[in-house]
Design a protein around this motif. Structure first.
Motif, short mmCIF file in Angstrom:
data_model
loop_
_atom_site.label_atom_id
_atom_site.label_comp_id
_atom_site.label_asym_id
_atom_site.label_seq_id
_atom_site.Cartn_x
_atom_site.Cartn_y
_atom_site.Cartn_z
N ILE A 18 0.82 -1.21 0.00
CA ILE A 18 0.00 0.00 0.00
C ILE A 18 0.86 1.27 0.00
N GLY A 19 2.04 1.21 0.58
CA GLY A 19 2.91 2.39 0.60
C GLY A 19 3.30 2.83 -0.80
N ALA A 20 3.76 1.90 -1.61
CA ALA A 20 4.16 2.23 -2.98
C ALA A 20 2.97 2.71 -3.80
N CYS A 21 1.81 2.08 -3.58
CA CYS A 21 0.60 2.49 -4.28
C CYS A 21 0.24 3.93 -3.95
N LEU A 22 0.20 4.26 -2.67
CA LEU A 22 -0.17 5.62 -2.25
C LEU A 22 0.89 6.64 -2.66
N ARG A 23 2.15 6.26 -2.58
CA ARG A 23 3.20 7.19 -2.97
C ARG A 23 3.03 7.62 -4.43
N ALA A 24 2.70 6.66 -5.28
CA ALA A 24 2.49 6.98 -6.69
C ALA A 24 1.25 7.84 -6.90
N VAL A 25 0.15 7.49 -6.22
CA VAL A 25 -1.09 8.27 -6.36
C VAL A 25 -0.85 9.72 -5.92
N LEU A 26 -0.21 9.89 -4.78
CA LEU A 26 -0.04 11.24 -4.22
C LEU A 26 1.07 12.03 -4.90
N ALA A 27 1.85 11.38 -5.76
CA ALA A 27 2.84 12.08 -6.57
C ALA A 27 2.30 12.42 -7.95
N SER A 28 1.01 12.18 -8.17
CA SER A 28 0.40 12.44 -9.47
C SER A 28 0.51 13.92 -9.84
N ASN A 29 0.58 14.16 -11.13
CA ASN A 29 0.57 15.54 -11.61
C ASN A 29 -0.78 16.18 -11.31
N PRO A 30 -0.84 17.51 -11.24
CA PRO A 30 -2.11 18.19 -10.91
C PRO A 30 -3.25 17.77 -11.84
N LEU A 31 -4.43 17.69 -11.27
CA LEU A 31 -5.61 17.32 -12.03
C LEU A 31 -6.25 18.58 -12.62
N PRO A 32 -6.69 18.55 -13.86
CA PRO A 32 -7.29 19.73 -14.47
C PRO A 32 -8.59 20.13 -13.78
N ARG A 33 -8.57 21.27 -13.10
CA ARG A 33 -9.76 21.87 -12.48
C ARG A 33 -10.41 20.96 -11.44
N HIS A 34 -9.67 20.03 -10.87
CA HIS A 34 -10.17 19.11 -9.85
C HIS A 34 -9.16 19.01 -8.71
N THR A 35 -9.66 18.62 -7.56
CA THR A 35 -8.80 18.23 -6.46
C THR A 35 -8.97 16.73 -6.22
N LEU A 36 -8.16 16.17 -5.34
CA LEU A 36 -8.11 14.72 -5.16
C LEU A 36 -8.40 14.33 -3.73
N GLU A 37 -9.21 13.29 -3.56
CA GLU A 37 -9.35 12.63 -2.27
C GLU A 37 -9.08 11.15 -2.46
N VAL A 38 -8.36 10.58 -1.51
CA VAL A 38 -7.99 9.16 -1.56
C VAL A 38 -8.60 8.48 -0.34
N LEU A 39 -9.31 7.39 -0.59
CA LEU A 39 -9.90 6.61 0.49
C LEU A 39 -9.34 5.20 0.46
N VAL A 40 -8.62 4.83 1.50
CA VAL A 40 -8.13 3.47 1.67
C VAL A 40 -9.11 2.75 2.57
N ILE A 41 -9.71 1.68 2.07
CA ILE A 41 -10.65 0.91 2.86
C ILE A 41 -9.98 -0.38 3.26
N ALA A 42 -9.35 -0.37 4.44
CA ALA A 42 -8.75 -1.59 4.98
C ALA A 42 -9.87 -2.53 5.40
N ASN A 43 -9.73 -3.81 5.08
CA ASN A 43 -10.79 -4.75 5.45
C ASN A 43 -10.19 -6.08 5.86
N GLY A 44 -10.52 -6.48 7.09
CA GLY A 44 -10.02 -7.75 7.61
C GLY A 44 -8.52 -7.81 7.78
N CYS A 45 -7.89 -6.68 8.00
CA CYS A 45 -6.42 -6.65 8.06
C CYS A 45 -5.91 -7.14 9.41
#
Length: 277
Positions: A18-45
Motif C-alpha cells: 500500500i505504501g508504494a501504491c499511495l506514494r504513486a497516487v499522491l505524486a500524481s501531476n495536478p488534475l485539471p480543475r479538480h482536487t483529489l481525495e484518496v480513500l483506503v478501505i482496509a478490510n479484515g487486516c
C-alpha cells in the motif's frame, strides 16, 4: 467549490504494497480543475496496512488533497468498495487495487476522459512488471499476447467512471469480478483507454497463478449466470490458438498447464477475496 476526483483503494493485508501504491497516487501531476481525495478501505487486516496508509496523510496535506483510512473488521472487497462509495464525495470515481502503481499523468488523463454528462468508463494502459519467477514470466509474456490484454479498456486492477456511469449500477453486488462487472455496464464505444500507463503485478509461481486464474474463471461464469444481459457488451475476440502456439510455444505450454490445473482443481474453491500472492 472545486470538483473532486475520488480514488477508492480496497486493501486487505496490503501492508507490503500500500505504501508504494499511495506514494504513486499522491505524486500524481495536478488534475485539471479538480482536487483529489484518496480513500483506503482496509478490510479484515491483521497486518500494518492501516498504520502504513495513515502515514501518507503528510504527503497529501501540502497539496491540499485528502487521505482517509477506513477500517472494516471483515475481509470483503465488495464491502470495502461499497464503503468507499458511501464516503466518497467526487463525481469521478477511480477504483484501484492496492498493489497497482499509477504513472504521474494517469489520474489527470482519466479526469479529462470522464469529463462528460454521458455515462463514461475509463482506464489506463496496463503494464506487467518483470516477474520474479520463471513460470510467471512465461505466463505473463504469453498472456500479453491474448486478445483480452490487447482489447480497448480492459480495466483490470484500475477502472474509473463518471457520475452518470456510476449511476448504472450504484451498489456493488456480492460478486467475485468487480472490474468486469463494471466494465460490462458500458458499450465498447463508452469505454476509453488513456495512454498513461499503470503497473499491474501478476501472481508469482504456479500455485498462485492457478488460484488466481480459477477465481477469474469463477467470476466470469458468475457474471454470465447472474447478469446475462451485460454480456452483450463483452467485445472479447476469440484467440487464434495455433498462431499463439507458433509465436510462443513455451509460454503457450505454461498457460495451458495453468488452464488444465484450474479444470482439475475447480472443485477445491475457497471463499473470500484472494489476490494469490
Amino acid at each position: 467549490m472545486t470538483p473532486v476526483v475520488s480514488v477508492i483503494i480496497p486493501a486487505s493485508n496490503e501492508g507490503q504494497y500500500i505504501g508504494a501504491c499511495l506514494r504513486a497516487v499522491l505524486a500524481s501531476n495536478p488534475l485539471p480543475r479538480h482536487t483529489l481525495e484518496v480513500l483506503v478501505i482496509a478490510n479484515g487486516c491483521t497486518d500494518d496496512t492501516v498504520a502504513v496508509a495513515t502515514r501518507f496523510s503528510a504527503m497529501a496535506e501540502p497539496r491540499g488533497w485528502g487521505l482517509r483510512v477506513l477500517d472494516l473488521p471483515t475481509g470483503s472487497k465488495i464491502a470495502a468498495l461499497n464503503m468507499g462509495d458511501q464516503h466518497a464525495t467526487g463525481a469521478i470515481r477511480v477504483y484501484l487495487d492496492a498493489d497497482v502503481i499509477v504513472s504521474p499523468d494517469l489520474l489527470a488523463e482519466l479526469t479529462v476522459a470522464l469529463a462528460s454528462d454521458k455515462p463514461r468508463y475509463a482506464t489506463g494502459t496496463p503494464r506487467i512488471p518483470a516477474p520474479a519467477s520463471w513460470v510467471t514470466a512465461q505466463y505473463a509474456r504469453f498472456w500479453q499476447r491474448l486478445p483480452f490484454f490487447n482489447s480497448n479498456a480492459a480495466g483490470f486492477g484500475l477502472f474509473a467512471v463518471n457520475a452518470a456511469g456510476h449511476a448504472r449500477w450504484g451498489h456493488f453486488p456480492d460478486i467475485i469480478s468487480d472490474d468486469t462487472f463494471v466494465r460490462l455496464h458500458f458499450t465498447p464505444q463508452e469505454r476509453t483507454q488513456v495512454s498513461a500507463p499503470y503497473d499491474w503485478p501478476m501472481a508469482e509461481g504456479l500455485a498462485r497463478l492457478v488460484r488466481v486464474r480459477r477465481r477469474q474463471d469463477q467470476g466470469n461464469a458468475q457474471l454470465a449466470a447472474l447478469f446475462p444481459k451485460l454480456m452483450q457488451n463483452d467485445d472479447k475476440t476469440q484467440a487464434d490458438g495455433w498462431a499463439l502456439l507458433k509465436a510462443d510455444p513455451v509460454g503457450f505450454g505454461v498457460y495451458a498447464t495453468v488452464s488444465g490445473l484450474v479444470r482439475l482443481t475447480r472443485r477445491r474453491d475457497s471463499a473470500g477475496w484472494a489476490r494469490g500472492r
